[in-house]
Design a protein around this motif. Structure first.
Motif, PDB file in Angstrom:
ATOM      1  N   ASN A  34     -22.295   9.693  -1.524  1.00  0.00           N
ATOM      2  CA  ASN A  34     -21.788  10.973  -1.034  1.00  0.00           C
ATOM      3  C   ASN A  34     -20.743  10.799   0.058  1.00  0.00           C
ATOM      4  O   ASN A  34     -19.735  11.513   0.084  1.00  0.00           O
ATOM      5  CB  ASN A  34     -22.947  11.836  -0.532  1.00  0.00           C
ATOM      6  CG  ASN A  34     -23.894  12.240  -1.659  1.00  0.00           C
ATOM      7  OD1 ASN A  34     -23.600  12.052  -2.838  1.00  0.00           O
ATOM      8  ND2 ASN A  34     -25.038  12.791  -1.304  1.00  0.00           N
ATOM      9  N   THR A  91     -26.762   8.444   0.248  1.00  0.00           N
ATOM     10  CA  THR A  91     -25.790   8.583   1.330  1.00  0.00           C
ATOM     11  C   THR A  91     -24.496   7.831   1.003  1.00  0.00           C
ATOM     12  O   THR A  91     -23.397   8.344   1.228  1.00  0.00           O
ATOM     13  CB  THR A  91     -26.387   8.052   2.644  1.00  0.00           C
ATOM     14  OG1 THR A  91     -27.521   8.846   2.988  1.00  0.00           O
ATOM     15  CG2 THR A  91     -25.384   8.118   3.772  1.00  0.00           C
ATOM     16  N   THR A 126     -28.071  17.227   0.033  1.00  0.00           N
ATOM     17  CA  THR A 126     -27.399  16.658   1.203  1.00  0.00           C
ATOM     18  C   THR A 126     -28.194  16.908   2.485  1.00  0.00           C
ATOM     19  O   THR A 126     -29.047  17.790   2.552  1.00  0.00           O
ATOM     20  CB  THR A 126     -26.002  17.286   1.372  1.00  0.00           C
ATOM     21  OG1 THR A 126     -26.142  18.698   1.581  1.00  0.00           O
ATOM     22  CG2 THR A 126     -25.137  17.044   0.140  1.00  0.00           C
ATOM     23  N   ASN A 183     -24.048  24.145   1.063  1.00  0.00           N
ATOM     24  CA  ASN A 183     -23.927  23.184  -0.031  1.00  0.00           C
ATOM     25  C   ASN A 183     -23.508  23.944  -1.289  1.00  0.00           C
ATOM     26  O   ASN A 183     -24.330  24.552  -1.968  1.00  0.00           O
ATOM     27  CB  ASN A 183     -25.250  22.448  -0.255  1.00  0.00           C
ATOM     28  CG  ASN A 183     -25.138  21.377  -1.338  1.00  0.00           C
ATOM     29  OD1 ASN A 183     -24.165  21.337  -2.105  1.00  0.00           O
ATOM     30  ND2 ASN A 183     -26.135  20.503  -1.408  1.00  0.00           N
ATOM     31  N   ASP A 194     -22.737  12.990   5.435  1.00  0.00           N
ATOM     32  CA  ASP A 194     -23.959  13.201   4.672  1.00  0.00           C
ATOM     33  C   ASP A 194     -24.960  12.080   4.951  1.00  0.00           C
ATOM     34  O   ASP A 194     -24.577  10.931   5.203  1.00  0.00           O
ATOM     35  CB  ASP A 194     -23.669  13.259   3.177  1.00  0.00           C
ATOM     36  CG  ASP A 194     -24.953  13.480   2.386  1.00  0.00           C
ATOM     37  OD1 ASP A 194     -25.612  14.499   2.617  1.00  0.00           O
ATOM     38  OD2 ASP A 194     -25.315  12.603   1.584  1.00  0.00           O
TER      39      ASP A 194
END
Length: 499
Positions: A145, A142, A92, A77, A136
């Motif tokens: 992302n 969620t 994440t 990440n 993700d």
């Protein structure tokens, strides 16, 4: 606005393993390295769009391997600490959707990796060939992302599908998503009071309404709906059928010829299209008839187009006997042989919303309830190896819900008391639960003990907070060696440290 069919179709790149090892039992292990990072993408003409991407691209790189080849994905990440436009912490959790992974490698929503940290994910890859995808799954964000770009395909082959279906250049990944854009090319985000996001631009592999040049032969398309909320009903502009050969969990027992299919978020359908009946220069469109409860715009009735070019050479045809072959009998997998008589328990669930502004839930359970219980609350506790029937009913009014059950494949037994639609008569892990629909599915729980999630794959619903967990082969207070948060925590990235 981009013009439909002006962009050229592209395939996401296939990721090469960094190196390969062998486990003590002799199994091959591919080792991959992926970095989540912020980047710029050329999606619209003359504009750049900031994205969050696996290796800085959208869709991310495709992982492609053979059944039985295990994989270790070193997932870093390296995103900014906070989302550059939406502001939330970019913690994440990577979920390989369709994999029977151990709980600590399954992308459990609350098992997050902070910016500046990494996590190694191990995948067994023993299941039948299938189209998976990784995305993700970070708790409560969620939707934002994945919408920002954290999604990619993962393809697993086996001997059966290689013998039956087109391969190589004629085995084509199709990642469909939708988006809205500001005038400067940046992504817009509007979840309509936490009900869903419907963009006015349809993207295929990150390109708006692309045009693909095809030979007059049979192609195999692996179609993934990676949209946050939108469902599709793809159909050919010619009115000709497509041939559905695989669903989420791999090959169906028999090929199904359909004029269209209903495709909810996170579902995968593999379809054959026979272009041999068309002449060079002819254009065929893959259109979208849409479904109830969507939000449609001027060009969301289009997905992509195909233009037929020169026919294959005689040499190519000899090398690939599947160039004009539509198989009828495929693979009768274990889950498709389960019957009601195999089930030891039946459970009933209802998808709903408490009130107009309240959280979405499944049978009054939310992920906040799971967190408040210190992750002990479970909506089901099947025994390891048990076969169960689950019934899901949607009386929420005005919405459809693609419900995903982690770990297992299931067979759809009935929809409103009738047989399932032709296109969904294969192994599934997402069920489209439309308005006023009642679905019965059958599944066998395993091969792992532990805690796994069930949630709506309208990702806005998942985040607020239409998700619960089930517990396989464990009592509520049993020790859990595969604790999804504690068994394999993320580690500080020695190369960079915290963002």
């Amino acid at each position: 606005m981009p013009r439909p069919y002006a962009a050229a179709f592209v395939r996401p790149p296939v990721l090469t393993p960094q190196y390969v090892t062998t486990d003590p039992d002799g199994a091959k292990v591919n080792h991959y390295r992926i970095t989540m990072r912020q980047a710029s993408a050329q999606i619209l003409p003359r504009k750049t769009t900031n994205i969050l991407g696996f290796n800085g691209i959208f869709p991310g790189p495709t992982i492609e391997l053979e059944q039985g080849t295990r994989s270790m994905v070193h997932m870093r990440n390296q995103l900014p600490k906070n989302h550059p436009t939406l502001g939330h912490l970019l913690a994440t959790s990577t979920h390989l959707h369709g994999s029977a992974s151990l709980p600590q490698y399954d992308g459990y929503a609350s098992d997050v990796t902070l910016p500046g940290f990494y996590k190694d994910y191990f995948y067994p890859n023993f299941q039948p060939a299938r189209t998976l995808w990784y995305h993700d799954h970070g708790v409560h964000f969620t939707a934002q992302n994945v919408y920002s770009g954290l999604a990619a395909m993962y393809i697993m082959h086996d001997k059966a599908e290689r013998a039956l279906l087109p391969q190589g250049a004629f085995d084509v990944p199709i990642v469909i998503s939708d988006a809205m854009f500001a005038a400067n090319g940046s992504l817009g985000y509007d979840d309509r009071n936490r009900s869903g996001l419907w963009g006015d631009v349809v993207l295929v592999n990150g390109r708006p309404w692309p045009l693909m040049k095809v030979q007059p032969r049979v192609y195999r398309f692996r179609v993934l709906n990676a949209s946050v909320s939108r469902s599709y009903r793809p159909t050919l502009s010619t009115g000709d059928p497509v041939y559905v050969v695989a669903t989420d969990g791999g090959l169906m027992p028999t090929t199904q010829a359909v004029k269209y299919w209903r495709h909810g978020s996170a579902e995968r359908y593999e379809v054959l299209i026979d272009f041999s009946k068309y002449k060079p220069g002819q254009r065929i469109e893959l259109r979208n008839l849409s479904n109830e409860n969507n939000r449609d715009f001027d060009n969301t009735n289009k997905i992509m187009a195909f233009e037929v070019v020169a026919p294959p050479s005689e040499k190519e045809m000899k090398l690939d006997p599947k160039w004009n072959y539509i198989p009828t009998t495929l693979v009768d997998s274990h889950v498709m042989r389960l019957t009601k008589n195999d089930a030891v328990k039946k459970r009933q669930f209802r998808v709903q919303r408490g009130d107009e502004d309240g959280p979405w839930n499944i049978s009054s359970m939310t992920w906040e309830d799971v967190i408040a219980s210190n992750f002990k609350l479970a909506g089901a506790d099947p025994k390891l190896g048990a076969v169960e029937i689950w019934e899901l009913e949607n009386k929420s009014g005005g919405w459809f819900h693609p419900i995903h059950i982690h770990l297992i494949d299931f067979q759809i037994l009935s929809r409103n008391g009738k047989p399932p639609a032709a296109w969904e008569r294969g192994p599934k892990d997402v069920m489209y639960v439309g308005e006023n629909e009642k679905i019965q599915v059958i599944m066998q729980f395993g091969p792992h003990k532990g805690r796994y999630m069930v949630h709506c794959h309208n990702l806005v619903h998942e985040d607020h907070s239409m998700m619960f967990q089930f517990r396989v082969g464990l009592g509520v207070n049993d020790p859990d060696v595969n604790d999804p948060i504690l068994a394999a925590p993320a580690k500080l990235d020695p190369e960079t440290g915290p963002a």
